[in-house]
Enzyme design. Structure first.
Site, mmCIF file in Angstrom:
data_model
loop_
_atom_site.group_PDB
_atom_site.id
_atom_site.type_symbol
_atom_site.label_atom_id
_atom_site.label_comp_id
_atom_site.label_asym_id
_atom_site.label_seq_id
_atom_site.Cartn_x
_atom_site.Cartn_y
_atom_site.Cartn_z
ATOM 1 N N GLY A 116 -0.972 2.076 -3.456
ATOM 2 C CA GLY A 116 -0.747 3.426 -3.120
ATOM 3 C C GLY A 116 0.595 3.532 -2.433
ATOM 4 O O GLY A 116 1.121 4.599 -2.181
ATOM 5 N N ARG A 117 0.819 2.249 -1.799
ATOM 6 C CA ARG A 117 1.887 2.184 -0.775
ATOM 7 C C ARG A 117 2.814 0.884 -1.013
ATOM 8 O O ARG A 117 3.662 0.655 0.050
ATOM 9 C CB ARG A 117 1.649 2.569 0.663
ATOM 10 C CG ARG A 117 0.485 2.081 1.249
ATOM 11 C CD ARG A 117 0.324 2.153 2.552
ATOM 12 N NE ARG A 117 -0.967 1.535 3.069
ATOM 13 C CZ ARG A 117 -1.322 1.661 4.487
ATOM 14 N NH1 ARG A 117 -0.553 1.999 5.313
ATOM 15 N NH2 ARG A 117 -2.336 1.078 4.902
ATOM 16 N N ARG A 206 -6.396 -8.797 -7.015
ATOM 17 C CA ARG A 206 -7.449 -8.763 -6.227
ATOM 18 C C ARG A 206 -8.760 -8.686 -7.057
ATOM 19 O O ARG A 206 -8.624 -8.244 -8.354
ATOM 20 C CB ARG A 206 -7.237 -7.258 -5.487
ATOM 21 C CG ARG A 206 -6.307 -6.973 -4.522
ATOM 22 C CD ARG A 206 -5.653 -5.729 -4.519
ATOM 23 N NE ARG A 206 -4.376 -5.844 -3.794
ATOM 24 C CZ ARG A 206 -4.082 -5.766 -2.484
ATOM 25 N NH1 ARG A 206 -5.235 -5.486 -1.841
ATOM 26 N NH2 ARG A 206 -2.995 -5.575 -1.871
ATOM 27 N N ASP A 275 -11.569 -4.506 -3.198
ATOM 28 C CA ASP A 275 -9.897 -4.330 -3.614
ATOM 29 C C ASP A 275 -9.054 -5.225 -2.515
ATOM 30 O O ASP A 275 -7.794 -5.231 -2.623
ATOM 31 C CB ASP A 275 -9.338 -2.864 -3.570
ATOM 32 C CG ASP A 275 -10.016 -2.062 -2.265
ATOM 33 O OD1 ASP A 275 -10.997 -2.119 -1.843
ATOM 34 O OD2 ASP A 275 -8.905 -1.506 -1.595
HETATM 35 P P1 AMP Z 1 -6.606 -0.191 2.338
HETATM 36 O O1 AMP Z 1 -7.921 0.317 3.209
HETATM 37 O O2 AMP Z 1 -5.526 -0.049 3.048
HETATM 38 O O3 AMP Z 1 -7.074 -1.405 1.496
HETATM 39 O O4 AMP Z 1 -6.227 0.785 1.375
HETATM 40 C C1 AMP Z 1 -7.116 1.275 0.419
HETATM 41 C C2 AMP Z 1 -6.405 1.893 -0.816
HETATM 42 O O5 AMP Z 1 -5.946 3.300 -0.194
HETATM 43 C C3 AMP Z 1 -5.487 1.274 -1.420
HETATM 44 O O6 AMP Z 1 -5.425 1.567 -2.795
HETATM 45 C C4 AMP Z 1 -4.106 1.664 -0.829
HETATM 46 O O7 AMP Z 1 -2.860 1.515 -1.510
HETATM 47 C C5 AMP Z 1 -4.402 3.284 -0.454
HETATM 48 N N1 AMP Z 1 -3.932 3.511 0.616
HETATM 49 C C6 AMP Z 1 -3.856 3.366 2.127
HETATM 50 N N2 AMP Z 1 -3.014 3.877 2.775
HETATM 51 C C7 AMP Z 1 -2.239 4.636 2.073
HETATM 52 C C8 AMP Z 1 -1.049 5.618 2.169
HETATM 53 N N3 AMP Z 1 -0.846 5.612 3.399
HETATM 54 N N4 AMP Z 1 -0.505 6.280 1.210
HETATM 55 C C9 AMP Z 1 -0.991 5.842 -0.145
HETATM 56 N N5 AMP Z 1 -1.961 5.125 -0.160
HETATM 57 C C10 AMP Z 1 -2.578 4.518 0.629
HETATM 58 MG MG MG Z 2 -6.119 -2.636 0.562
#
Ligand code: AMP
Ligand code: MG
Length: 523
Positions: A116-117, A206, A275
């Site tokens: 997502g980023r 992953r 993930d």
């Molecule tokens: P995480 O908890 O950081 O592992 O993220 C879980 C999911 O949310 C993944 O698909 C990330 O890419 C997405 N994600 C987390 N933060 C952001 C953000 N600020 N913008 C877009 N996607 C995000």
């Molecule tokens: Mg993540």
């Protein structure tokens, strides 16, 4: 300065300076590269530029891994390049890419997630190894859902420092090349500023990537992904009766080994969603992680984890649970050697047998590490009980995890003269003394003398880990545009086992203000 995302598009003639050479070394077009799996797996898109980026941190060690010069960060255009700011148009075939995955979050199926980023830039091949480079925080992607595609300075510094620290502790991890920052505001609980961390890994695949294609019943893509990982990382699996089962076996082993290392150093990942689990058994996605200070077996480092699903003592169990999800995702690939009518039943039996291997691997892996941490030269009956008893009194006394083990090296097998440093960490001195007597009795069975035991112990019990308050101090300075503490701290953490007497303050117990630090999923 020119900007070229891949060799195939901009040949060396266009390149002159070191940064151009670096840019032309990064390609997503090589055979076997993840990006070559194609559009079912990823979406290509440009990064969203960040205004006036600057360098916050740089790892010359990671640069060396990639064959990049140690001086790269001072090249003009460096911060722009590693923030994803294009200075020329991206050719469509060489655009950065975001990959799609799904996953279980906090034990619940979350459906599609994805980068997502994060954006992959491509791979670099150096000294016979290939590494993928990824920008994290470089803007929205088709998988951003409600997110803004950004990462804040605070979490980017934490990821940079911790991936470098973990590597130097000898724990498998993705690496970090650099952090760039920008004054662009980003809204979290409060207003912060944007940053990009450039991550480096042989693969960013992953467990959730496999779960994704399984959940969509896209078996061809599932197989292509498994083939990609086998061909690139586990070619010996091809010789097994069932290569895909052999792949699961590899994931079981590497994950068990990884979590044993986490437990042995008091590391809590914080968000062990499927993930966030690397198929290669690397520590990946540093969010609300933490190294335990005062030992609490139930320590929860993620303030958002109200149930304690990812508490320290839960990590082995959760890893095992996550491997079940991976096995489920790979299930359609198993059992090709059986006749059709028996296939699914046999595949499940096979998968269960391979998963059982987790326990067989994890327990001895952790026991071996604990023996090394205690400086026990040989394996003897009762060693586990001795280690468990130590954890029990550490827990009861909230004794500092890192310092307790580090100070054990000062103890003597002959008398109590060297006990003081460790003993001082325990309020209940009698409990420590009782354990110390058992420990001494145990040491008397080993031939090794105190000096060589201490040397060996200091090679496995770090003096320096990335305590929360150390990261916080570096972050506070960085918010004031003073990045020197990021660099100083990174340098200390690159030699975690060395005494470094000049940096004794970095090994000290956390200050009082650190008790109020909270780390959440917000990043
Ligand atoms: P995480 O908890 O950081 O592992 O993220 C879980 C999911 O949310 C993944 O698909 C990330 O890419 C997405 N994600 C987390 N933060 C952001 C953000 N600020 N913008 C877009 N996607 C995000
Ligand atoms: Mg993540």
């Amino acid at each position: 300065m020119t900007f070229s995302p891949g060799t195939a598009e901009f040949p060396a003639t266009a390149a002159s300076g070191p940064l151009d050479l670096v840019a032309s070394a990064i390609s997503s077009q090589r055979n076997g590269a993840f990006a070559q799996l194609g559009s079912a797996f990823l979406t290509r898109l440009p990064a969203a530029p960040l205004p006036a980026p600057y360098v916050v941190g740089f790892s010359a060690q990671t640069a060396a891994l990639l064959g990049f010069p140690a001086t790269l960060a001072s090249e003009p255009g460096f911060a722009d390049y590693f923030s994803g700011n294009p200075t020329r148009e991206w050719p469509a075939a060489a655009l950065p890419y975001a990959s799609v995955y799904s996953g279980h979050q906090f034990g619940v199926w979350a459906g599609q997630l994805g980068d997502g980023r994060a954006l992959g830039l491509g791979e670099v091949e150096h000294a016979g190894a290939r590494y993928e480079l990824q920008l994290k925080g470089s803007g929205r992607t088709p998988y951003s859902r409600m997110g803004d595609g950004r990462a804040v300075l605070r979490s980017s510094i934490r990821e940079f420092l911790c991936s470098e620290a973990m590597h130097h502790l000898g724990i498998p991890t993705t690496r970090a090349l650099c952090v760039t920052g920008s004054d662009q505001p980003v809204r979290r609980e409060e207003m912060e500023t944007a940053a990009v961390v450039t991550r480096v890994s042989p693969s960013f695949v992953r467990f959730g990537h496999f779960e994704h294609f399984y959940s969509h019943d896209r078996i061809d893509e599932l197989r292509a992904l498994a083939d990609h990982i086998i061909d690139r990382f586990y070619p010996a699996c091809r010789d097994a009766d069932d290569p895909y089962l052999a792949l699961l076996h590899e994931a079981v082993l590497s994950t068990a080994d990884l979590v044993a290392q986490w437990q042995a150093v008091g590391f809590c990942h914080g968000v062990m969603n499927t993930d966030n689990m690397s198929i290669l058994g690397l520590t990946i996605d540093y969010g609300p992680f933490g190294f335990i200070d005062g030992f609490d077996a139930n320590h929860i480092c993620n303030h958002s984890d109200s149930q304690g699903r990812y508490a320290y003592r839960m990590q082995p169990q959760i890893a095992y649970w996550n491997l079940f999800c991976l096995a489920q995702g790979l299930l359609p690939l198993f059992g090709a050697r059986y006749e059709e009518s028996k296939r699914s039943e046999r595949a499940v039996e096979d998968a269960q047998r391979v998963l059982e291997g987790f326990k067989a691997r994890f327990a001895p892996a952790l026991e071996g590490r604990m023996r090394d941490k205690l400086g026990l030269e040989t394996a003897r009956e009762g060693d586990d009980a001795l280690a468990n008893k130590l954890f029990e009194i550490m827990h009861a006394n909230r004794a500092d995890f890192t310092l307790t083990f580090r100070h054990l090296a000062q103890m003597s097998k002959h008398d109590a003269r060297g006990d003081a440093a460790a003993r001082d960490l325990f309020l209940d001195r009698a409990a420590f003394d009782a354990w110390a007597n058992d420990y001494r009795a145990r040491l008397s069975h080993d031939a090794r003398d105190d000096t060589s035991r201490a040397l060996a112990m200091n090679r496995v019990n770090p003096k320096f880990v990335l305590r929360n308050h150390l990261a916080e101090t570096a972050i506070r300075h960085a918010k004031e545009k003073d990045f020197s503490e990021v660099e100083r701290l990174a340098a200390v953490l690159r030699r975690p086992f060395d005494e470094q007497p000049e940096h004794a303050a970095y090994a000290a117990l956390p200050p009082d203000w650190a008790t109020s630090l909270e780390v959440s999923c917000s990043s």
